[in-house]
Design a protein around this motif. Structure first.
Motif, PDB file in Angstrom:
ATOM      1  N   PHE A 248       0.864  -1.218  -0.170  1.00 34.52           N
ATOM      2  CA  PHE A 248       0.099  -0.043   0.029  1.00 34.52           C
ATOM      3  C   PHE A 248       0.879   1.257   0.081  1.00 34.52           C
ATOM      4  N   LEU A 249       2.051   1.236   0.588  1.00 31.10           N
ATOM      5  CA  LEU A 249       2.801   2.369   0.304  1.00 31.10           C
ATOM      6  C   LEU A 249       3.380   2.873  -0.726  1.00 31.10           C
ATOM      7  N   PRO A 250       3.919   1.995  -1.350  1.00 32.88           N
ATOM      8  CA  PRO A 250       4.376   2.458  -2.918  1.00 32.88           C
ATOM      9  C   PRO A 250       3.135   2.838  -3.748  1.00 32.88           C
ATOM     10  N   ASN A 251       2.069   2.155  -3.669  1.00 33.65           N
ATOM     11  CA  ASN A 251       0.815   2.581  -4.143  1.00 33.65           C
ATOM     12  C   ASN A 251       0.464   3.774  -3.904  1.00 33.65           C
ATOM     13  N   LEU A 252       0.056   4.449  -2.429  1.00 36.75           N
ATOM     14  CA  LEU A 252      -0.253   5.389  -2.265  1.00 36.75           C
ATOM     15  C   LEU A 252       0.717   6.872  -2.570  1.00 36.75           C
ATOM     16  N   CYS A 253       1.968   6.318  -2.510  1.00 34.76           N
ATOM     17  CA  CYS A 253       3.243   7.384  -2.871  1.00 34.76           C
ATOM     18  C   CYS A 253       3.019   7.518  -4.219  1.00 34.76           C
ATOM     19  N   LEU A 258       1.510  10.963  -8.882  1.00 39.76           N
ATOM     20  CA  LEU A 258       0.940  11.185 -10.487  1.00 39.76           C
ATOM     21  C   LEU A 258      -0.240  12.059 -10.408  1.00 39.76           C
ATOM     22  N   THR A 259      -0.874  12.178  -9.240  1.00 42.40           N
ATOM     23  CA  THR A 259      -2.192  13.183  -9.145  1.00 42.40           C
ATOM     24  C   THR A 259      -1.586  14.704  -9.160  1.00 42.40           C
ATOM     25  N   ALA A 260      -0.452  14.722  -8.308  1.00 42.05           N
ATOM     26  CA  ALA A 260       0.310  16.112  -8.245  1.00 42.05           C
ATOM     27  C   ALA A 260       0.713  16.565  -9.462  1.00 42.05           C
ATOM     28  N   VAL A 277       2.539  -3.603  -7.135  1.00 46.73           N
ATOM     29  CA  VAL A 277       2.567  -4.910  -7.609  1.00 46.73           C
ATOM     30  C   VAL A 277       4.187  -5.185  -7.676  1.00 46.73           C
ATOM     31  N   LEU A 278       4.766  -4.276  -8.334  1.00 41.38           N
ATOM     32  CA  LEU A 278       6.443  -4.474  -8.217  1.00 41.38           C
ATOM     33  C   LEU A 278       6.992  -4.550  -6.804  1.00 41.38           C
ATOM     34  N   TRP A 279       6.498  -3.780  -6.000  1.00 44.16           N
ATOM     35  CA  TRP A 279       7.045  -3.925  -4.750  1.00 44.16           C
ATOM     36  C   TRP A 279       6.885  -5.288  -4.005  1.00 44.16           C
ATOM     37  N   ASN A 280       5.699  -5.694  -4.080  1.00 44.10           N
ATOM     38  CA  ASN A 280       5.043  -6.883  -3.645  1.00 44.10           C
ATOM     39  C   ASN A 280       5.865  -8.268  -4.246  1.00 44.10           C
TER      40      ASN A 280
END
Length: 383
Positions: A248-253, A258-260, A277-280
């Motif tokens: 969740f951490l790399p996902n949220l970061c 991207l939205t910024a 996915v890549l992190w996991n």
């Protein structure tokens, strides 16, 4: 005596001299060095063996599979005696204690006898510096906390000096997966010796050469702990889920970045999910299924893993809709049940589709002993 060596040329002669001096007349033994050296250690062993009163042999490995632990297991497979004693070549393990380990095992009817720095009368004085003492203590406490049952009666599971019955090892040789330099941990957990005894000893200063303890070995040790702790499907599933939570951490970061940058939140969600996915995948591949990575190329594993992870999203939404509209569940319980269901499916699919060997590989894996024996005969010229 199984003695793994890596660039220990300066210690070999003194080691054999001390072993010979402390060897009782009634105790027959053979020293087997399993050598991964890049220096002249094999030549030093051959020179020292000329004046040694007991047989000395060397297995030199061009490919050091499994590190020190792999070397010990290879030596054990070649051993023919009732007892196998494992010790380092740097003389931090006092050679004079070797006969006592065997005699203690015989008297106690033990399957494993550990030379312990932490049993009454033992000492870790030979550890150089507070850092190594702290690492040793922390590793010991963490390991005993993780494997309370298997390590009951072993005060020093990090010890590299011990005696074990050959029958205890050979009965479980097909499940040994050595990695790094903590072979006692591997044997105690996978072989489960019925009776364990300990002999206290004082850890000595290294006689010559440099310590092989490095950050890389520390990381291999951590990977080995995870491998041992996740030996059962249930344990693997738990760790699989914990690793998934960290995604969740790399996902949220990624989503925030991207939205910024002005990307619409919907495509940003899809792209950010790939960061998780890549992190996991990296953690699961490195820690959870490390011993199965050879079954497929890394790109094949990553592609399959990513496909399953994204299919999870596609499956979850229709399942939630079915539970809410078809079964009449409220949204939150339906979402929780869908998450649990797709998680179990994804774990099983990951094992079967990403890390299970192909059919041809499975057959090959079942046949190595016969093949190795045939190749050995061919090299020796025997029928």
């Amino acid at each position: 005596m199984i003695i793994p060596t890596f660039n220990e040329a300066g210690n070999v002669e003194e080691l054999l001299t001390r072993l010979a001096a402390g060897l009782p007349a009634h105790l027959e033994c053979e020293a087997l060095f399993v050598d991964d050296s890049t220096d002249d250690t094999p030549a030093a062993i051959e020179r020292a063996a000329l004046t040694c009163p007991f047989p000395v042999n060397v297995i030199h490995r061009e490919v050091p599979t499994g590190g020190l632990s792999g070397a010990v297991v290879e030596g054990m497979k070649a051993a023919a005696s009732e007892w196998i004693v494992v010790m380092d070549a740097d003389l931090q393990h006092p050679p004079s204690l070797m006969p006592e380990l065997v005699e203690t095992g015989r008297r106690a009817g033990a399957d494993l006898v550990v030379a312990s720095r932490y049993a009454g009368g033992g000492s870790h004085a030979g550890l150089s510096g507070r850092y190594r003492v702290a690492v040793s203590r922390t590793s010991t406490l963490a390991t005993k906390a993780l494997f309370r049952s298997a390590l009951r009666g072993i005060s020093d599971p990090m010890s590299g000096f011990f005696a074990i019955r050959r029958s205890t090892v050979h009965a479980h040789s097909d499940i040994l997966k050595p990695l790094g330099y903590k072979i006692l941990l591997e044997l105690a957990i996978r072989c489960r010796p019925r009776v364990v005894a300990e002999v206290p000893f004082s850890f000595q200063e290294r006689f010559a050469g440099e310590s092989k303890s490095t950050v890389r070995e520390g990381l291999r040790f951590l990977a080995h702990l995870v491998s041992l702790r996740t030996a059962t499907p249930v344990a693997r599933m738990v760790v699989f889920g914990l690793i998934g939570l960290t995604g969740f951490l790399p996902n949220l970061c990624g989503l925030a970045a991207l939205t910024a940058m002005g990307l619409h939140y919907l495509p940003a969600e899809v792209v950010a999910n790939q960061f998780g996915v890549l992190w996991n995948f990296l953690l699961i591949d490195l820690l959870l299924f490390r011993d199965r990575r050879g079954h497929r190329h890394w790109a094949d594993r990553l592609g399959r893993f990513a496909l399953l992870a994204n299919a999870d999203l596609v499956l979850r939404i229709p399942l939630i809709a079915l539970l809410v509209d078809g079964v009449g569940m409220s949204v939150l319980p339906a979402t929780a049940l869908a998450l649990l269901t797709t998680f179990v499916i994804r774990f099983i699919a990951t094992e079967l589709l990403v890390y299970l060997p192909r059919r041809g590989q499975a057959k090959d894996a079942a046949a190595p002993p016969a093949r190795a024996e045939a190749e050995g005969r061919e090299k020796e010229g025997t029928p």
